[in-house]
Design a protein around this motif. Structure first.
Motif, PDB file in Angstrom:
ATOM      1  N   ALA B  66       0.834  -1.205   0.000  1.00 32.79           N
ATOM      2  CA  ALA B  66       0.000   0.000   0.000  1.00 32.79           C
ATOM      3  C   ALA B  66       0.872   1.260   0.000  1.00 32.79           C
ATOM      4  O   ALA B  66       0.514   2.264  -0.626  1.00 32.79           O
ATOM      5  CB  ALA B  66      -0.929  -0.003   1.214  1.00 32.79           C
ATOM      6  N   ARG B  69       2.037   1.665  -3.550  1.00 31.91           N
ATOM      7  CA  ARG B  69       0.959   2.132  -4.418  1.00 31.91           C
ATOM      8  C   ARG B  69       0.627   3.592  -4.167  1.00 31.91           C
ATOM      9  O   ARG B  69       0.373   4.359  -5.095  1.00 31.91           O
ATOM     10  CB  ARG B  69      -0.280   1.269  -4.186  1.00 31.91           C
ATOM     11  N   ARG B  70       0.636   3.987  -2.906  1.00 29.64           N
ATOM     12  CA  ARG B  70       0.377   5.395  -2.609  1.00 29.64           C
ATOM     13  C   ARG B  70       1.422   6.284  -3.276  1.00 29.64           C
ATOM     14  O   ARG B  70       1.093   7.293  -3.905  1.00 29.64           O
ATOM     15  CB  ARG B  70       0.372   5.637  -1.092  1.00 29.64           C
ATOM     16  N   ASP B 114       0.489  -2.129  -9.829  1.00 33.95           N
ATOM     17  CA  ASP B 114       0.044  -0.833 -10.344  1.00 33.95           C
ATOM     18  C   ASP B 114       0.624  -0.524 -11.719  1.00 33.95           C
ATOM     19  O   ASP B 114      -0.017   0.161 -12.520  1.00 33.95           O
ATOM     20  CB  ASP B 114       0.383   0.282  -9.347  1.00 33.95           C
ATOM     21  N   LYS B 202      -5.637   3.434  -0.060  1.00 36.68           N
ATOM     22  CA  LYS B 202      -5.305   3.207  -1.477  1.00 36.68           C
ATOM     23  C   LYS B 202      -5.982   4.235  -2.364  1.00 36.68           C
ATOM     24  O   LYS B 202      -7.091   4.007  -2.865  1.00 36.68           O
ATOM     25  CB  LYS B 202      -5.763   1.807  -1.902  1.00 36.68           C
TER      26      LYS B 202
END
Lengths: 334, 334
Positions: B66, B69-70, B114, B202
């Motif tokens: 996470a 992805r952030r 991603d 997210k």
């Protein structure tokens, strides 16, 4: 970070310190979410990113302008090694809670001076808080004519190996910084000491050599992690070996004295980091034009060896023709 | 970072974790000093950089995937707001001395997922040590057709104001994360709670809306620092004012319940950060085509107000036509 002074909020900080650096139209004065950039036709973009962290890549008490310049220059050195002229950069700066206006002013003055010296401008920035050490992350981009970006992997047997500038000064400067008493044992002058310290504090990216590299080099990289380790990397990428005559290495007078006085200095010269010189290979038929082009760019270049057949990455290091047993020392960041 | 396990050196770390992400030819498998990228003809490059720091922008115990992805998505959101399709990114990751292989594996798995979801690849990376908090700095670049990059500064009186998705969920998710007892006082279901927590953890960059924005928006930005503060910024850049009817704001069922139960939730919805929705303006004659294009992209968009004359950045906020006194709250990072 001595004085506190008044502390602007983020909008004011950007307006006062960073906006003046964003002089290109595409940067939209840093007033937008992102910047636009249209490379001119016939050119490829070259992109690189490198970060520096206080206590790891620089001393926390280094002058702020020197920290800024180091952050930018280590990236410009990568661009130059790929034959690219700088165009722009994006910067992220992490500031501790006790940051001061004076520090930030000096930092951005360093950026401004280097933007002018190297011909690029700021395209984006981010400022973040951190409770850890100060760090600066830069992504720089530049332009190389289509098809002219030399890889590390392009060296061929028979190519000559060239090095810009001189080797080892920065590593010796770092040793001096860590142990000032070496000044006496090396028997160098105050000017020579300052030269070495300065070479560590302010890397000199060989931006003026970029177009020469783009025109003539078969392979190229910047030397940031030690000459022999980096040459080993270039040879591994190219699946070749190399022969280097260390008596031919370009040394500053200060480095020459240190080497004579201190056997340990040799490891620093051959394996120490932070040179930010360019290591390039080229076919013998380009030697004359390459040297002439470098001379016009006012960057000294020295032939230090040649690419030979053999196991990928193997180095044959000689001194006066006698083979030395010099283990290559790749700098590891962990 | 639970288990230590074996810890590869930097070369191995890059080879094992980062090289598989560098799938474009220009990235040269991260074996070179810098990457090459040639934008296709007829397109402008859009560049943005954003960093996240543990304890400031995310919780240190957030899952590693996470965090990855952030770091990527906050940048993709900026690209989407400028109408740009993602092309590539460069990443710097600062790891503490006790980093683990497991953590890094999860982190790079997040990046890989991603990359596939949003259609981009890694062009450069740097890994550094830090004794402070973990941080990640990303520079992302994308492509927008020439002349189609909407600025913040393009809004004109009479334009309609649109917002993608829903507003406030992430800010409410953060409140819930900080004070889990709010779950009860808001009277939301477990699914609704998880929805809000997930929207904070997210971010969902509106990449699929990029080409619609490029085609129709007169001005655009991403909402990351609170809807009203960001709208104020857009209006300041465009030298216009705006009228917003908050009864028209798109709210999730969870946010609607929280708002009914808790007056404080309103400040979070209107002024809280981390929405990563797109705020765009467009002339009335484009409304139909814009809505149809957004529908085809499967991104909900809602008309929330209009651009009006008046002092630059002034917002007229109404609820059921009645003017509210809502101070705009720009998020300040310092």
């Amino acid at each position: 970070m001595a004085e506190a002074g008044e502390r602007p909020d983020e909008d004011e900080l950007i307006a006062r310190f960073l906006r003046p650096l964003a002089t290109s139209e595409g940067a939209a004065e840093l007033r937008d979410d992102a910047a636009g950039y249209a490379p001119p036709p016939g050119h490829e973009l070259v992109l690189t990113t490198d970060a520096i962290v206080a206590g790891v890549h620089f001393f926390p008490d280094d002058p702020a302008d020197a920290i800024a310049r180091r952050a930018l220059r280590v990236n410009l050195s990568d661009l130059a090694a790929k034959g690219a002229e700088p165009a722009g950069y994006l910067l992220t700066l992490a500031l501790p809670p006790d940051w001061t206006v004076n520090w930030l002013e000096a930092f951005t003055n360093g950026l401004r001076a280097d933007q002018q010296a190297f011909g690029l401008s700021l395209y984006g920035g981010d400022t973040v808080r951190t409770h850890g050490p100060v760090w600066v992350s830069v992504t720089a981009f530049g332009l190389v004519p289509d098809g002219r970006r030399p890889l590390r992997a392009g060296a061929r047997v028979g190519d000559c190996i060239y090095l810009s500038g001189s080797v080892g000064d920065a590593a010796l400067g770092l040793l001096l910084r860590q142990n000032p008493d070496l000044f006496k044992s090396w028997g160098i002058s105050i000017d020579e000491r300052d030269h070495l310290l300065d070479r560590y504090l302010k890397p000199q990216p060989r931006v003026r050599l970029a177009s020469t590299i783009a025109k003539f080099a078969s392979a190229s990289m910047d030397v940031s992690d030690g000459l022999l380790g980096d040459l080993e990397r270039l040879c591994e990428a190219s699946d070749v070996a190399a022969a280097v005559e260390i008596d031919n290495l370009p040394l500053s007078p200060a480095a020459r004295k240190a080497l004579r006085a201190d056997f340990d200095a040799q490891a620093a010269v051959l394996g120490g980091g932070d040179d930010y010189e360019i290591l390039a290979t080229l076919p013998p038929e380009h030697v004359k034009d390459f040297e002439e082009s470098a001379r016009r760019a006012r960057i000294p270049v020295t032939r230090i060896g040649e690419i030979v057949g053999g196991a990928a990455g193997r180095l044959r290091v000689t001194s006066g023709g006698r083979v030395l047993n010099v283990p290559a020392r790749k700098y590891q960041h962990f």
